[in-house]
Design a protein around this motif. Sequence first.
Motif, mmCIF file in Angstrom:
data_model
loop_
_atom_site.group_PDB
_atom_site.id
_atom_site.type_symbol
_atom_site.label_atom_id
_atom_site.label_comp_id
_atom_site.label_asym_id
_atom_site.label_seq_id
_atom_site.Cartn_x
_atom_site.Cartn_y
_atom_site.Cartn_z
ATOM 1 N N GLY A 91 0.807 -1.209 0.000
ATOM 2 C CA GLY A 91 0.000 0.000 0.000
ATOM 3 C C GLY A 91 0.840 1.260 0.000
ATOM 4 O O GLY A 91 2.005 1.250 0.384
ATOM 5 N N HIS A 92 0.226 2.329 -0.437
ATOM 6 C CA HIS A 92 0.910 3.602 -0.540
ATOM 7 C C HIS A 92 1.105 4.205 0.853
ATOM 8 O O HIS A 92 0.184 4.270 1.648
ATOM 9 C CB HIS A 92 0.085 4.540 -1.417
ATOM 10 C CG HIS A 92 0.670 5.904 -1.538
ATOM 11 N ND1 HIS A 92 1.750 6.170 -2.341
ATOM 12 C CD2 HIS A 92 0.346 7.071 -0.937
ATOM 13 C CE1 HIS A 92 2.056 7.448 -2.229
ATOM 14 N NE2 HIS A 92 1.221 8.017 -1.391
ATOM 15 N N HIS A 93 2.313 4.602 1.142
ATOM 16 C CA HIS A 93 2.592 5.232 2.433
ATOM 17 C C HIS A 93 3.859 6.075 2.337
ATOM 18 O O HIS A 93 4.544 6.066 1.328
ATOM 19 C CB HIS A 93 2.728 4.182 3.535
ATOM 20 C CG HIS A 93 3.837 3.201 3.284
ATOM 21 N ND1 HIS A 93 3.647 2.035 2.596
ATOM 22 C CD2 HIS A 93 5.135 3.216 3.608
ATOM 23 C CE1 HIS A 93 4.788 1.370 2.518
ATOM 24 N NE2 HIS A 93 5.722 2.078 3.121
ATOM 25 N N HIS A 94 4.145 6.776 3.390
ATOM 26 C CA HIS A 94 5.331 7.615 3.452
ATOM 27 C C HIS A 94 6.178 7.195 4.643
ATOM 28 O O HIS A 94 5.761 6.359 5.430
ATOM 29 C CB HIS A 94 4.918 9.085 3.578
ATOM 30 C CG HIS A 94 4.099 9.537 2.410
ATOM 31 N ND1 HIS A 94 4.666 9.951 1.235
ATOM 32 C CD2 HIS A 94 2.764 9.586 2.225
ATOM 33 C CE1 HIS A 94 3.705 10.253 0.385
ATOM 34 N NE2 HIS A 94 2.538 10.036 0.947
ATOM 35 N N HIS A 95 7.348 7.793 4.768
ATOM 36 C CA HIS A 95 8.263 7.391 5.839
ATOM 37 C C HIS A 95 8.767 8.555 6.658
ATOM 38 O O HIS A 95 9.034 9.633 6.132
ATOM 39 C CB HIS A 95 9.475 6.669 5.238
ATOM 40 C CG HIS A 95 9.100 5.482 4.432
ATOM 41 N ND1 HIS A 95 9.140 5.469 3.063
ATOM 42 C CD2 HIS A 95 8.655 4.264 4.816
ATOM 43 C CE1 HIS A 95 8.742 4.297 2.640
ATOM 44 N NE2 HIS A 95 8.432 3.537 3.670
ATOM 45 N N ALA A 111 -3.746 14.525 3.924
ATOM 46 C CA ALA A 111 -3.628 15.895 3.426
ATOM 47 C C ALA A 111 -2.670 15.946 2.235
ATOM 48 O O ALA A 111 -2.908 16.662 1.255
ATOM 49 C CB ALA A 111 -3.142 16.817 4.545
ATOM 50 N N VAL A 112 -1.591 15.173 2.298
ATOM 51 C CA VAL A 112 -0.622 15.133 1.199
ATOM 52 C C VAL A 112 -1.254 14.520 -0.047
ATOM 53 O O VAL A 112 -1.047 15.010 -1.168
ATOM 54 C CB VAL A 112 0.637 14.322 1.614
ATOM 55 C CG1 VAL A 112 1.556 14.106 0.416
ATOM 56 C CG2 VAL A 112 1.378 15.033 2.731
ATOM 57 N N GLU A 113 -2.027 13.452 0.150
ATOM 58 C CA GLU A 113 -2.677 12.793 -0.990
ATOM 59 C C GLU A 113 -3.638 13.758 -1.690
ATOM 60 O O GLU A 113 -3.652 13.862 -2.916
ATOM 61 C CB GLU A 113 -3.443 11.540 -0.530
ATOM 62 C CG GLU A 113 -2.631 10.555 0.305
ATOM 63 C CD GLU A 113 -1.303 10.173 -0.328
ATOM 64 O OE1 GLU A 113 -1.243 10.080 -1.565
ATOM 65 O OE2 GLU A 113 -0.326 9.994 0.420
ATOM 66 N N ARG A 114 -4.436 14.454 -0.890
ATOM 67 C CA ARG A 114 -5.414 15.388 -1.466
ATOM 68 C C ARG A 114 -4.716 16.550 -2.157
ATOM 69 O O ARG A 114 -5.119 16.980 -3.235
ATOM 70 C CB ARG A 114 -6.364 15.926 -0.369
ATOM 71 C CG ARG A 114 -7.430 14.920 0.040
ATOM 72 C CD ARG A 114 -8.572 15.624 0.791
ATOM 73 N NE ARG A 114 -8.084 16.340 1.964
ATOM 74 C CZ ARG A 114 -7.937 15.781 3.174
ATOM 75 N NH1 ARG A 114 -8.266 14.529 3.357
ATOM 76 N NH2 ARG A 114 -7.471 16.481 4.185
ATOM 77 N N SER A 129 2.240 10.195 -9.570
ATOM 78 C CA SER A 129 2.746 9.516 -8.379
ATOM 79 C C SER A 129 3.573 10.533 -7.608
ATOM 80 O O SER A 129 3.901 11.596 -8.137
ATOM 81 C CB SER A 129 3.606 8.312 -8.767
ATOM 82 O OG SER A 129 4.769 8.747 -9.440
ATOM 83 N N HIS A 130 3.876 10.223 -6.383
ATOM 84 C CA HIS A 130 4.733 11.112 -5.614
ATOM 85 C C HIS A 130 5.458 10.323 -4.548
ATOM 86 O O HIS A 130 5.093 9.208 -4.225
ATOM 87 C CB HIS A 130 3.911 12.251 -4.977
ATOM 88 C CG HIS A 130 2.931 11.772 -3.951
ATOM 89 N ND1 HIS A 130 1.595 11.644 -4.212
ATOM 90 C CD2 HIS A 130 3.104 11.359 -2.684
ATOM 91 C CE1 HIS A 130 0.981 11.187 -3.135
ATOM 92 N NE2 HIS A 130 1.881 11.001 -2.187
ATOM 93 N N SER A 131 6.490 10.913 -4.040
ATOM 94 C CA SER A 131 7.233 10.281 -2.970
ATOM 95 C C SER A 131 7.593 11.360 -1.957
ATOM 96 O O SER A 131 8.178 12.387 -2.316
ATOM 97 C CB SER A 131 8.455 9.586 -3.577
ATOM 98 O OG SER A 131 9.605 9.884 -2.876
HETATM 99 ZN ZN LIG Z 1 1.317 9.797 -0.611
#
Ligand SMILES: [Zn+2]
Length: 144
Positions: A91-95, A111-114, A129-131
């Motif tokens: 799944g999509h997540h951040h670190h 908030a970042v996704e939106r 996509s983003h990181s």
């Molecule tokens: Zn994200």
Amino acid sequence: MAAREQETTAPETGLGVRQRATWQRAAVSAAVAGLQEFRSAQQVCDVLRAEGRAIGMSTVYRALQAMAELKQVDVLRGDDGEMLYRRCGHGHHHHLVCRVCGATVEVTGEAVERWADRVAEKHHYTDISHSVEIFGRCADCAGS
Ligand SMILES: [Zn+2]
Ligand SMILES: [Zn+2]
Ligand SMILES: [Zn+2]
């Protein structure tokens, strides 16, 4: 260099080279699977050598790159620009990454996704996509 990687050549068929790549890829894969923190290719190489594997840094690096392309391993660019590797959950997540010890927390950010969606939509970009990684000092490393 005593630990220099042995290059076994099988130029006629290429078979020897392919087999060599297979066990080394498997060894790198196993090493990364055991990581709790994001580690550099050099650190993964050190882990393997500590296990007695005669494996070269360039081989480890190539294996990690190939695995990253196949999404078999997660990769992020560290605070100092170095590429770091780890196997993550799905799944999509951040670190949230400690730049001292490498301790990593997986986080989600609605908030970042939106925000990303909104910005892309505004500029008519699709298939985006983003990181996003957050670096800092964990509680243990900041502690007195
Ligand atoms: Zn994200
Ligand atoms: Zn992750
Ligand atoms: Zn730390």
